[in-house]
Design a protein around this motif. Structure first.
Motif, PDB file in Angstrom:
ATOM      1  N   ALA A 184       6.019  -3.055  17.850  1.00 25.26           N
ATOM      2  CA  ALA A 184       4.471  -3.356  18.341  1.00 25.26           C
ATOM      3  C   ALA A 184       4.140  -4.604  17.388  1.00 25.26           C
ATOM      4  O   ALA A 184       3.428  -5.479  17.591  1.00 25.26           O
ATOM      5  CB  ALA A 184       3.611  -2.353  18.199  1.00 25.26           C
ATOM      6  N   LEU A 185       4.710  -4.758  16.309  1.00 22.96           N
ATOM      7  CA  LEU A 185       4.739  -5.907  15.168  1.00 22.96           C
ATOM      8  C   LEU A 185       5.640  -7.119  15.503  1.00 22.96           C
ATOM      9  O   LEU A 185       5.379  -8.108  14.870  1.00 22.96           O
ATOM     10  CB  LEU A 185       4.933  -5.414  13.894  1.00 22.96           C
ATOM     11  N   GLY A 186       6.537  -6.886  16.687  1.00 21.55           N
ATOM     12  CA  GLY A 186       7.416  -7.712  16.850  1.00 21.55           C
ATOM     13  C   GLY A 186       8.756  -7.656  16.201  1.00 21.55           C
ATOM     14  O   GLY A 186       9.539  -8.902  16.330  1.00 21.55           O
ATOM     15  N   ARG A 242      14.645 -16.197  14.087  1.00 23.92           N
ATOM     16  CA  ARG A 242      14.506 -14.702  13.737  1.00 23.92           C
ATOM     17  C   ARG A 242      13.712 -14.666  12.663  1.00 23.92           C
ATOM     18  O   ARG A 242      13.828 -13.706  11.749  1.00 23.92           O
ATOM     19  CB  ARG A 242      15.763 -14.131  13.557  1.00 23.92           C
ATOM     20  N   VAL A 243      12.454 -15.368  12.657  1.00 22.33           N
ATOM     21  CA  VAL A 243      11.243 -15.061  11.580  1.00 22.33           C
ATOM     22  C   VAL A 243      10.102 -14.305  12.345  1.00 22.33           C
ATOM     23  O   VAL A 243       9.669 -14.953  13.643  1.00 22.33           O
ATOM     24  CB  VAL A 243      11.047 -16.236  10.969  1.00 22.33           C
ATOM     25  N   VAL A 244       9.670 -13.146  11.903  1.00 30.15           N
ATOM     26  CA  VAL A 244       8.490 -12.531  12.563  1.00 30.15           C
ATOM     27  C   VAL A 244       7.314 -12.715  11.797  1.00 30.15           C
ATOM     28  O   VAL A 244       7.493 -12.333  10.705  1.00 30.15           O
ATOM     29  CB  VAL A 244       8.996 -11.217  12.703  1.00 30.15           C
ATOM     30  N   LEU A 245       6.385 -13.349  12.205  1.00 28.02           N
ATOM     31  CA  LEU A 245       5.141 -13.342  11.609  1.00 28.02           C
ATOM     32  C   LEU A 245       3.854 -12.403  12.319  1.00 28.02           C
ATOM     33  O   LEU A 245       3.179 -12.699  13.167  1.00 28.02           O
ATOM     34  CB  LEU A 245       4.609 -14.806  11.801  1.00 28.02           C
ATOM     35  N   PRO A 246       3.782 -10.852  11.861  1.00 26.83           N
ATOM     36  CA  PRO A 246       3.080 -10.246  12.615  1.00 26.83           C
ATOM     37  C   PRO A 246       1.568 -10.293  12.288  1.00 26.83           C
ATOM     38  O   PRO A 246       0.779  -9.640  12.757  1.00 26.83           O
ATOM     39  CB  PRO A 246       3.172  -8.782  11.899  1.00 26.83           C
ATOM     40  N   GLY A 247       1.223 -11.378  11.146  1.00 26.86           N
ATOM     41  CA  GLY A 247      -0.131 -11.463  10.939  1.00 26.86           C
ATOM     42  C   GLY A 247      -0.564 -10.557   9.864  1.00 26.86           C
ATOM     43  O   GLY A 247       0.061  -9.804   9.285  1.00 26.86           O
ATOM     44  N   LYS A 248      -1.706 -10.196   9.789  1.00 31.68           N
ATOM     45  CA  LYS A 248      -2.675  -9.492   8.655  1.00 31.68           C
ATOM     46  C   LYS A 248      -2.311  -7.804   9.054  1.00 31.68           C
ATOM     47  O   LYS A 248      -2.476  -7.661  10.383  1.00 31.68           O
ATOM     48  CB  LYS A 248      -3.863  -9.750   8.716  1.00 31.68           C
ATOM     49  N   VAL A 249      -1.797  -7.170   8.339  1.00 31.02           N
ATOM     50  CA  VAL A 249      -1.381  -5.685   8.524  1.00 31.02           C
ATOM     51  C   VAL A 249      -2.156  -4.737   7.431  1.00 31.02           C
ATOM     52  O   VAL A 249      -2.249  -5.080   6.540  1.00 31.02           O
ATOM     53  CB  VAL A 249       0.164  -5.549   8.264  1.00 31.02           C
ATOM     54  N   ASP A 250      -2.709  -3.846   8.134  1.00 37.88           N
ATOM     55  CA  ASP A 250      -3.388  -2.934   6.958  1.00 37.88           C
ATOM     56  C   ASP A 250      -2.637  -2.654   5.772  1.00 37.88           C
ATOM     57  O   ASP A 250      -1.515  -2.361   6.002  1.00 37.88           O
ATOM     58  CB  ASP A 250      -3.670  -1.734   7.962  1.00 37.88           C
ATOM     59  N   LEU A 251      -3.236  -2.262   4.645  1.00 44.02           N
ATOM     60  CA  LEU A 251      -2.772  -2.300   3.596  1.00 44.02           C
ATOM     61  C   LEU A 251      -1.870  -0.979   3.493  1.00 44.02           C
ATOM     62  O   LEU A 251      -0.662  -0.876   2.829  1.00 44.02           O
ATOM     63  CB  LEU A 251      -3.500  -2.262   2.335  1.00 44.02           C
TER      64      LEU A 251
END
Length: 359
Positions: A184-186, A242-251
C-alpha cells in the motif's frame, strides 16, 4: 504537545510545589526535536515525583496556534525577546526552554540544545541575532557529547549536561509491516529505508550517488525514502531506479517500516544525536550510518559505519544486500546498544538538572 496544558506529578500541592514552565517553539513540522519534547515530558510526568507542577506552552508568530502568539519581528528583536521571556517566566520557579529561539526569562531556567545547524549550514534557516549571544551562565542539556561540544564552541556554554534520548515504545522491536501494508506504500521488494529530512546536512546527495552506483548490482532491492513530498528528493532521486517515495507516514508506522527493511540508512554529516540510528537499532534492523557528528557516539560499534561519500555508502549497502555481513551479530549488537537508552533514565536526569538549578 502544542497549546497550553497542565500536568501534575505526584502530590504537588499549593506553595510546596516547584512550578516548571515547559516552553517550546511552535511548529507544525514533525521532527526529532518534537519527539524529544513529547517523550521527555511524558516520561517526567510518569515518574509522579512529588512537589512538581508542570505547565506546557509554546511560543510562535502571531499567525500560529501557539500559546503565546507574538509578531515575528518582536521575537527577532533583542528587546522584544527580552520582554517575551520576562512574561513567560512570570509565576514560575523554573523555565525549561526547549529551543534556543524561545526567549530566555530573567530567572532560573534550563535550555535544551540538540545541535546548532543554522550556525553551520546556510539552508537550515536563520536565527535571531540575540540567539548568538554567549550563554556561559545557562544550564544546558544536550543529547550527546558532540552536541555539547557545539554548544561550548559556538555559544560559550560552560554548564552542560549530556542526557541522551530514549526509545519510543513503537520502536521497541515492533512487528514488521506485512507485505500487503508495504504494498500500500508502494514497496514491493526487499528495501533499504531512509527516514529523515532533506537539508544539506542530511547528505541526500551522498545517498543518491550511492544508490545510483549500487542499484544495478542489487536489481531485487528498492530504496524507500520516508517523509513529506519534497522537490529536493524528486530532483536527487527521481531519475534513479526503484526509488519509492511513500510520503509522510505516521510515526508509529515508521518503526514497523524500519523493522521490515534490509537496513536503515543514516547518511547525515551533522547530527546532534541522530534519532533514526537509535530507532533502527531498537527495531532490530541493521543500521548503516556515516561516521560524522554524534552518529558514532550513538551507534558505538553497533552499526555499519561508513564515510559520507557515495562510493563508501554504496559499499555498505552492497555488503548488506549481498549478505556479506553477519546480520544476526549486527542486529544483536544494535538491540543491546538500544537498551542502554531510556526515556525514564532521561527523565530522572532532567529532574536532577532542575534541582541543581533551583538549588
Amino acid at each position: 504537545m502544542e497549546g497550553e496544558s497542565r500536568g501534575r506529578a505526584g502530590d504537588a500541592i499549593g506553595d510546596v510545589s516547584r512550578r516548571v514552565h515547559w516552553l517550546s517553539l511552535y511548529t507544525t513540522v514533525p521532527m526529532g526535536q518534537q519527539t524529544y519534547e513529547a517523550s521527555i515530558q511524558e516520561a517526567i510526568a510518569a515518574l509522579a515525583e512529588p512537589r512538581w507542577d508542570f505547565r506546557v506552552s509554546s511560543v510562535g508568530s502571531g499567525h500560529s496556534a501557539a500559546t503565546f502568539r507574538v509578531p515575528q519581528r518582536i521575537l527577532n528583536h533583542r528587546r522584544g525577546a527580552r520582554v517575551v521571556g520576562a512574561l513567560t517566566g512570570l509565576r514560575f520557579d523554573l523555565v525549561h526552554r526547549f529551543d534556543l529561539r524561545v526567549p530566555r526569562p530573567p530567572g532560573p531556567h534550563v535550555l535544551t540544545l540538540h545541535d546548532l545547524p543554522p550556525m553551520r549550514f546556510p539552508d537550515e534557516g536563520r536565527l535571531p541575532a540575540w540567539c548568538s549571544d554567549p550563554i556561559p551562565d545557562v544550564q544546558v542539556i544536550c543529547p550527546s557529547e558532540f552536541a555539547a561540544a557545539e554548544a561550548t564552541d559556538l555559544l560559550g556554554a560552560q554548564h552542560v549536561t549530556v542526557i541522551p534520548y530514549g526509545v519510543r515504545p513503537s520502536f521497541q522491536q515492533p512487528q514488521p509491516l506485512d507485505t500487503a501494508a508495504l504494498g500500500a506504500l508502494g514497496v514491493t521488494r526487499p528495501f533499504f529505508v531512509h527516514a529523515a529530512g532533506v537539508t544539506r546536512r542530511k547528505n541526500l546527495e551522498g545517498l543518491a550517488d550511492a544508490w545510483g552506483r549500487v542499484a544495478p548490482e542489487l536489481p531485487d532491492h528498492e530504496l524507500v525514502l520516508l517523509g513529506p513530498p519534497s522537490d529536493r528528493r524528486e530532483e536527487l532521486f527521481g531519475h534513479l531506479p526503484r526509488v519509492v517515495l511513500p510520503g509522510k507516514v505516521d510515526l508509529d508506522v515508521v518503526g514497523r517500516v524500519m523493522a521490515a527493511a534490509e537496513a536503515v540508512v543514516v547518511p547525515s554529516i551533522y547530527e546532534g544525536f541522530g534519532l533514526p540510528s537509535l530507532e533502527g537499532m531498537a527495531v532490530g534492523t541493521p543500521v548503516i550510518a556515516v561516521d560524522r557528528g554524534a552518529l558514532p557516539e550513538v551507534c558505538e560499534g553497533s552499526a555499519l559505519m561508513t564515510q559520507p561519500d557515495g562510493a563508501s555508502i554504496a559499499e555498505a549497502i552492497r555488503a548488506v544486500g549481498r549478505e556479506e555481513i553477519d546480520r544476526e551479530d549486527l542486529v544483536r549488537r544494535g538491540l543491546d546498544r538500544a537498551t542502554t537508552f531510556s526515556w525514564e533514565k532521561a527523565a530522572h536526569a532532567h529532574l536532577d538538572v532542575y534541582r541543581k538549578v533551583l538549588g
